[in-house]
Design a protein around this motif. Structure first.
Motif, mmCIF file in Angstrom:
data_model
loop_
_atom_site.group_PDB
_atom_site.id
_atom_site.type_symbol
_atom_site.label_atom_id
_atom_site.label_comp_id
_atom_site.label_asym_id
_atom_site.label_seq_id
_atom_site.Cartn_x
_atom_site.Cartn_y
_atom_site.Cartn_z
ATOM 1 N N GLN A 292 0.754 -1.349 0.277
ATOM 2 C CA GLN A 292 -0.228 0.167 0.444
ATOM 3 C C GLN A 292 1.201 1.701 -0.053
ATOM 4 O O GLN A 292 0.825 2.444 -0.650
ATOM 5 C CB GLN A 292 -0.785 0.168 0.658
ATOM 6 C CG GLN A 292 -1.708 -0.844 1.479
ATOM 7 C CD GLN A 292 -2.973 -0.473 0.029
ATOM 8 O OE1 GLN A 292 -4.426 0.667 0.009
ATOM 9 N NE2 GLN A 292 -3.323 -1.423 -0.973
ATOM 10 N N LYS A 293 1.986 1.265 0.615
ATOM 11 C CA LYS A 293 2.463 2.425 0.414
ATOM 12 C C LYS A 293 3.428 2.141 -0.659
ATOM 13 O O LYS A 293 3.900 3.833 -0.765
ATOM 14 C CB LYS A 293 4.464 2.278 1.143
ATOM 15 C CG LYS A 293 3.678 2.408 3.212
ATOM 16 C CD LYS A 293 5.190 2.421 3.416
ATOM 17 C CE LYS A 293 4.978 1.674 5.331
ATOM 18 N NZ LYS A 293 5.985 2.237 6.186
ATOM 19 N N THR A 294 3.212 2.062 -1.697
ATOM 20 C CA THR A 294 4.148 2.088 -3.063
ATOM 21 C C THR A 294 2.407 2.874 -3.711
ATOM 22 O O THR A 294 2.927 3.021 -4.967
ATOM 23 C CB THR A 294 4.173 0.910 -3.661
ATOM 24 O OG1 THR A 294 3.543 -0.041 -4.285
ATOM 25 C CG2 THR A 294 5.337 -0.194 -3.572
ATOM 26 N N LEU A 295 1.723 2.709 -3.833
ATOM 27 C CA LEU A 295 0.432 3.241 -3.743
ATOM 28 C C LEU A 295 0.796 4.503 -4.992
ATOM 29 O O LEU A 295 0.763 4.743 -6.183
ATOM 30 C CB LEU A 295 -0.980 3.280 -3.598
ATOM 31 C CG LEU A 295 -1.597 1.915 -3.760
ATOM 32 C CD1 LEU A 295 -3.106 1.526 -2.120
ATOM 33 C CD2 LEU A 295 -2.463 1.948 -4.731
ATOM 34 N N ALA A 296 1.134 5.295 -3.948
ATOM 35 C CA ALA A 296 1.138 6.942 -4.221
ATOM 36 C C ALA A 296 2.656 6.654 -5.561
ATOM 37 O O ALA A 296 2.828 7.300 -6.481
ATOM 38 C CB ALA A 296 1.774 8.203 -3.213
ATOM 39 N N ASP A 297 3.880 6.218 -4.957
ATOM 40 C CA ASP A 297 4.971 6.941 -5.385
ATOM 41 C C ASP A 297 4.922 5.792 -7.013
ATOM 42 O O ASP A 297 5.311 6.806 -8.241
ATOM 43 C CB ASP A 297 6.336 6.346 -5.127
ATOM 44 C CG ASP A 297 6.342 7.355 -3.903
ATOM 45 O OD1 ASP A 297 6.244 8.179 -3.637
ATOM 46 O OD2 ASP A 297 6.877 6.934 -3.129
ATOM 47 N N ASP A 298 4.261 4.710 -7.254
ATOM 48 C CA ASP A 298 4.411 4.396 -8.096
ATOM 49 C C ASP A 298 3.137 4.285 -9.217
ATOM 50 O O ASP A 298 2.745 3.740 -10.367
ATOM 51 C CB ASP A 298 3.910 2.920 -7.703
ATOM 52 C CG ASP A 298 4.943 1.932 -7.292
ATOM 53 O OD1 ASP A 298 6.266 3.317 -7.558
ATOM 54 O OD2 ASP A 298 6.300 0.884 -6.954
ATOM 55 N N ALA A 299 2.055 4.721 -8.643
ATOM 56 C CA ALA A 299 0.520 4.578 -9.505
ATOM 57 C C ALA A 299 -0.300 5.743 -9.239
ATOM 58 O O ALA A 299 -1.854 5.998 -9.603
ATOM 59 C CB ALA A 299 -0.799 3.681 -8.668
ATOM 60 N N PHE A 300 0.054 6.925 -8.397
ATOM 61 C CA PHE A 300 -0.956 7.779 -7.902
ATOM 62 C C PHE A 300 -1.912 7.259 -7.259
ATOM 63 O O PHE A 300 -3.041 8.303 -7.227
ATOM 64 C CB PHE A 300 -1.408 8.768 -9.030
ATOM 65 C CG PHE A 300 0.173 9.519 -9.534
ATOM 66 C CD1 PHE A 300 0.258 10.979 -9.589
ATOM 67 C CD2 PHE A 300 0.886 9.548 -10.650
ATOM 68 C CE1 PHE A 300 2.013 11.282 -9.629
ATOM 69 C CE2 PHE A 300 1.958 9.922 -11.407
ATOM 70 C CZ PHE A 300 2.274 11.191 -10.625
ATOM 71 N N GLY A 301 -2.192 6.161 -6.713
ATOM 72 C CA GLY A 301 -3.369 5.861 -6.412
ATOM 73 C C GLY A 301 -2.792 6.751 -4.228
ATOM 74 O O GLY A 301 -2.222 7.009 -3.303
ATOM 75 N N THR A 311 4.458 10.683 1.213
ATOM 76 C CA THR A 311 4.821 12.087 0.890
ATOM 77 C C THR A 311 5.419 12.121 -0.123
ATOM 78 O O THR A 311 5.435 11.043 -0.909
ATOM 79 C CB THR A 311 5.109 11.893 2.468
ATOM 80 O OG1 THR A 311 6.396 10.804 1.772
ATOM 81 C CG2 THR A 311 4.734 11.949 3.106
ATOM 82 N N GLY A 312 5.783 13.281 -0.693
ATOM 83 C CA GLY A 312 6.630 12.863 -1.864
ATOM 84 C C GLY A 312 5.994 13.368 -3.581
ATOM 85 O O GLY A 312 5.082 13.958 -2.394
ATOM 86 N N SER A 313 6.705 14.226 -4.275
ATOM 87 C CA SER A 313 5.821 14.702 -5.049
ATOM 88 C C SER A 313 4.808 14.226 -5.911
ATOM 89 O O SER A 313 3.496 15.050 -6.571
ATOM 90 C CB SER A 313 7.201 14.881 -6.224
ATOM 91 O OG SER A 313 7.303 13.857 -7.253
ATOM 92 N N ASN A 314 4.623 12.942 -5.617
ATOM 93 C CA ASN A 314 3.409 11.849 -5.967
ATOM 94 C C ASN A 314 2.005 12.530 -5.628
ATOM 95 O O ASN A 314 1.232 12.781 -5.519
ATOM 96 C CB ASN A 314 3.265 10.875 -6.141
ATOM 97 C CG ASN A 314 4.432 10.744 -8.002
ATOM 98 O OD1 ASN A 314 4.951 11.667 -8.401
ATOM 99 N ND2 ASN A 314 4.564 9.384 -8.111
ATOM 100 N N ALA A 315 2.675 12.356 -4.291
ATOM 101 C CA ALA A 315 1.494 12.473 -3.376
ATOM 102 C C ALA A 315 1.146 13.626 -3.120
ATOM 103 O O ALA A 315 -0.351 14.398 -2.753
ATOM 104 C CB ALA A 315 1.835 12.378 -1.664
ATOM 105 N N ASP A 316 1.897 15.180 -3.497
ATOM 106 C CA ASP A 316 1.606 16.240 -3.464
ATOM 107 C C ASP A 316 1.140 16.612 -4.961
ATOM 108 O O ASP A 316 -0.471 17.507 -5.112
ATOM 109 C CB ASP A 316 2.643 17.578 -4.114
ATOM 110 C CG ASP A 316 4.323 17.172 -2.287
ATOM 111 O OD1 ASP A 316 3.363 17.092 -0.951
ATOM 112 O OD2 ASP A 316 4.941 17.827 -2.361
ATOM 113 N N ALA A 317 0.844 16.012 -6.171
ATOM 114 C CA ALA A 317 0.026 15.906 -7.180
ATOM 115 C C ALA A 317 -1.181 15.339 -7.024
ATOM 116 O O ALA A 317 -2.203 16.787 -7.810
ATOM 117 C CB ALA A 317 0.866 15.264 -8.280
#
Length: 352
Positions: A292-301, A311-317
């Protein structure tokens, strides 16, 4: 891992190769069979949108367990319809789709008890009252517009302009989850009849039906379309990974308000899963903290787990995509009860 798109044809790809292929680019081989008969396999039917993330995670799952994944992808309604047609000879082990189609699957008896390890970390709204599905990834409705479209449309009323004649397309309500969400959102903003009146007027600019939202993004990116519907997860992933030449926007409504709606990917174990034990293992794996931790970084989920904080750029987007907008939570059970009538009224109003 084996990948399929509807209509389904058998395909087996070596795990090392599968991770490098996009789902829409895979060519099919002959035959028309359903799920795998192998004891070391599990069959997933899923709405489109998470394909690239699934490719990575299914390979990791196979490496960890030795269980291969047979993957069938289609529109949110398509995958449920296929599972329903196969009810006398079930092929599906795990279903991933959007509301209200997950509620439809439950009503049809296609899904059963779904209790992933760590289910206590999910809030009540991420679990079905009857325990038959959970939220795999949170997501939100959005529209997309080509980066070369000028002036940029910013409101729902802007999309009625003659300059967009045959330049807009949205996935079909009743078949696609994002398209159904568009219909519901417009009716939420304009009123039920007012929303139908709006969609009737929009038909002058609408190219026509599309059973899958995922097919529309590339058309906007190439300039064939100016505007289409999408969802935040799918759109942001394409913008980053495929360099898609479009951007997300949430149009303003008739009173200047910007409203989106929650559109989560729901996951369930099939009621008559041919590989029930393997299905449980895959569900546990996909709902685990590490995955589940990979959702934002890898899939914008967005993970629904209360112990996973992106956290990070994808989470910000993701945050930026819905910034300033109200997030509407439809009563999906009510939508499901009225689904046939809503879709029929839409069809009569638009002729689509």
């Amino acid at each position: 891992m084996r990948k399929r798109t509807l209509p389904v044809r058998p395909l087996r790809i070596a795990a090392a190769t599968a991770a490098a292929l996009s789902l829409t680019a895979v060519a099919a081989c002959g035959g028309t069979g359903g799920g795998s008969s192998s004891a070391d396999s599990v069959t997933v039917y899923s709405a489109d949108g998470l394909g690239d993330w699934f490719t990575t995670q299914f390979k990791a799952f196979e490496d960890e367990t030795g269980i291969s994944v047979d993957y069938v992808e289609g529109g949110s309604g398509e995958v449920v319809s296929r599972a329903d047609k196969e009810k006398s000879n079930p092929q599906m082990d795990v279903l991933v789709t959007l509301p209200p189609f997950i509620q439809q699957a439950d009503e049809k008896g296609l899904i059963g008890d779904t209790r992933p390890a760590g289910i206590d970390a999910l809030p009540a709204e991420a679990k079905a009252d009857d325990g038959h599905y959970v939220t795999l990834a949170d997501n939100y409705f959005t529209m997309i517009r080509g980066t070369r479209v000028s002036p940029e449309p910013t409101s729902w009323d802007d999309l009625l302009a003659p300059r967009f004649a045959q330049r807009i397309q949205y996935s079909t309500p009743g078949q696609a989850g994002d398209g159904t969400a568009l219909m519901l959102l417009v009716q939420h903003l304009y009123g039920e009849q007012g929303g139908l009146d709006y969609l009737t007027r929009l038909q002058a600019n609408n190219v026509g039906p599309s059973a899958s939202t995922g097919k529309l993004g590339p058309k906007v990116g190439t300039g064939e379309l100016s505007v289409a519907n999408s969802d935040v997860q799918m759109a942001l992933a394409a913008i980053k990974n495929d360099k898609a030449a479009y951007e997300t926007f949430i149009p303003t409504g008739p009173h200047g308000e910007r409203v989106t709606l929650s559109l989560p990917y729901a996951m369930a174990e099939a009621a008559d899963a041919p590989h029930g034990a393997n299905a449980q293992k895959l569900i546990d794996f996909l709902m685990s903290v590490d995955v589940q931790k990979t959702l934002a970084d890898d899939a914008f989920g967005v993970s629904a787990r209360t112990d996973v904080h992106a956290t990070g750029s994808n989470a910000d987007a993701i945050t930026a995509a819905v910034d300033g907008a109200q997030i509407w939570q439809p009563d999906w059970n009510d939508v499901n009860e009225r689904f046939d009538a809503l879709v029929e009224a839409y069809g009569k109003a638009t002729g689509q």
